[in-house]
Design an enzyme around this catalytic site. Sequence first.
Site, short mmCIF file in Angstrom:
data_model
loop_
_atom_site.label_atom_id
_atom_site.label_comp_id
_atom_site.label_asym_id
_atom_site.label_seq_id
_atom_site.Cartn_x
_atom_site.Cartn_y
_atom_site.Cartn_z
CG ASP A 1 -3.12 -2.64 -9.53
OD1 ASP A 1 -2.08 -2.58 -10.61
OD2 ASP A 1 -2.74 -2.15 -8.48
CE1 TYR B 1 4.46 4.54 -7.71
CE2 TYR B 1 7.00 4.07 -8.71
CZ TYR B 1 5.57 3.58 -8.63
OH TYR B 1 5.02 2.49 -9.05
CD GLU C 1 -11.06 10.27 4.50
OE1 GLU C 1 -11.40 9.23 5.24
OE2 GLU C 1 -10.56 10.31 3.56
CG ASP D 1 -3.34 -2.77 5.35
OD1 ASP D 1 -2.55 -3.21 6.05
OD2 ASP D 1 -4.57 -2.92 5.53
CG HIS E 1 -0.67 1.77 -7.04
ND1 HIS E 1 0.17 1.61 -7.91
CD2 HIS E 1 -1.65 0.79 -6.94
CE1 HIS E 1 -0.07 0.10 -8.47
NE2 HIS E 1 -1.23 -0.26 -7.64
CB CYS F 1 1.95 1.45 -10.64
SG CYS F 1 2.21 3.22 -10.33
CD1 TRP G 1 7.98 0.55 -7.69
CD2 TRP G 1 8.09 -1.46 -8.28
NE1 TRP G 1 7.00 0.45 -8.27
CE2 TRP G 1 6.77 -0.96 -8.65
CE3 TRP G 1 8.35 -2.78 -8.60
CZ2 TRP G 1 5.98 -1.69 -9.50
CZ3 TRP G 1 7.51 -3.77 -9.25
CH2 TRP G 1 6.37 -3.23 -9.63
CB SER H 1 -3.55 0.24 10.43
OG SER H 1 -2.55 1.08 11.16
CG ASN I 1 -11.59 3.51 2.32
OD1 ASN I 1 -12.12 4.63 2.81
ND2 ASN I 1 -11.93 2.85 1.15
#
Length: 706
Positions: A356, A538, A445, A303, A333, A274, A238, A309, A396
């Site tokens: 994944d 990206y 949302e 996260d 992703h 990815c 990456w 967060s 989320n």
Amino acid sequence: MAGVRVTGVDWQWPRNGAAHHTQEYPGPELVVRRGQVFTFTLELSRPLDSEEDLVFTVQTGPQASEALRTRAVFQTSELEVGGAWTAAKEEQEGNTVTVGLASPPDAAVGRYLLRAGVASGRRHSDRKLGEFVLLFNPWCPEDDVFLASEEERQEYVLNDSGVIFRGVEKRIRAQGWNFGQFEEDILNICLSILDRSPSHQHDPATDVSCRQDPVYVTRVVSAMVNSNNDRGVVQGQWQGKYGGGTSPLHWRGSVAILHKWSKGRFKPVKYGQCWVFAGVMCTVLRCLGIATRVVSNFNSAHDTDRNLSVDKYVDSFGRTLEDLTEDSMWNFHVWNESWFARQDLGPSYNGWQVLDATPQEESEGVFRCGPASVTAIREGDVHLAHDGSFVFAEVNADYVTWLWSEDESRERVYSDTKKVGRCISTKAVGSDSRVDITGLYKYPEGSRKERQVYSKALRKLLSVEASGRRARVRRGGGRGLWRDDLLEPAHKPSITGKFKVLEPPVLGHDLKLALCLTNLISRVQRVQVNLSGATILYTRKPVAEILRESHTVRLGPEEEKKLPIAIAYSQYKDNLTEDKKILLAAMCLAPKGQKLLVEKDITLEDFIAVKVLGPAVVGVAVVVEVTVVNPLSETVEGCMLMVEGSGLLQGQLSIDVPGLEPRGRAAVRFSITPSRSGPRQLQVDLVSPHFSDIKGFVVLHVATAK
């Protein structure tokens, strides 16, 4: 009377291939699906008499045993699909006997050895008939991978090409991908992926016995498609530097990658990102018989400290401070979903499962992710196996921005916190359209239900009861914050702002935008605007700064004002990555310490058109016309078209493109001869030493020759 011997076998390949939906596998060995009868004909040295019976032995893997259900011995009797292997004589004529053989719907998948003999009294001798491959069976209602819709089975199991969605939330682009699960040797390579896994190397007999379970198999494949803990298939990169390997954007499908891994003695193939990991895993799982699709999540959170967060630290120009920022939000992703029952969780969680293979975080000490039930993610049941909390955060997490000062103090900056997990996309069944499946992952949302689920997930994240032990979610790097520790949301400032693109952002052209600022109150405000721009990957990782300037803007009462921004091609051309992405940021400092951060992700556009000139028929050459445009204001030499397509070409085709005039357009024609009928995807990339690959594709509906 002399003993009877088996002298030959006819595997009835066409009949079984059609019945088991395996006729596309190239052979030579028989490929069938579990929980379903397949037939073959035996040649005997003489007819069987009434006292004699056929006896069969099937076994898979090393140290096969009946205790592990990797070996079975059974005689012809009543044919029944159930918990055991069974066989029956369907027809007997002279020295030939046709046998129907049924495997259990929960048999281990893989390569089996079949032996046959004749039992007479207590005597029993047998001989090897050969090998066959047993796959998962989405057509069998008793199989955990059963999928009821025939249209979906055609798409998610048998379609050997697809579309992967990339770009940014406001400008999503489709890229063709050749899964190629029926190409030469791909099935063997997929089986060798299972055999080369650490779990197989450690305890092969137990590993093979576990291959009856799609949860186990998909988890193994998720780990083996990346190379982080093993000699897996693809090595990630990456940093934008791809020396000694292939740029992730140059791959057009999985076949070349899997062949390279196999022929290179299982040395990881350089390089993937990815969508490459997801494309390869889709090939492997479809090949093994599990319905699988590729899914793209735009504004995808990573996260690291699992507090729901994504904490981003910026300077006074809105530039990301990478040494402080451990979390990230990628432009997009890509992962996979596979369809199967969750016997380990209960029927409420059957259906699509997230997998994944991109190596982001370890799961039980290994870089892998899933299977995580999509239903569990939507309902906030993040404590359930496997890795639901990580996936929940990807779609989320709140996006929180902190202004970091030189005195190491920080201040919450007002920004869009609800931008994570947008436009979750997959290819439509039966077409190349984009389907938005965000509603499968979360409630609308801001709705009451969405907030309830968020709170539920947060409670489970902070203290999880799992496997009879109390687990505390780890805290990362000292800067990670528990949700309860977060400060109150940043005070909403008395100005709003957004970037507006004035002309389509085209590769090779100058960029023209405006920052639109609006005064929300009835008194004059002076706003300091610190603008920055950078070319990015990206993953939103900055590569090089291309813009930094400050302005003071006077806003009258409730006035809207546009601040023009121009970025010349010469400013970004030397530092643009193959992702063709630029991130603009404006830190707006209003009176009374109010701060607003406005961001804009831009993907530069390009052009290629692929057209088939005439009907496509198996065995008949058809002409393809590709129209390309030179995006640069200078003459370009040395361009090539790279062409690929399962059922249309053997391997890859490279075609020289004549020199392109500045901003010039050219049409290149070539012919292909389809070898397989049905919908077939042809991929065409314009490759140049002067600019990033420009990718195109077209779907041909190939008819069978009359």
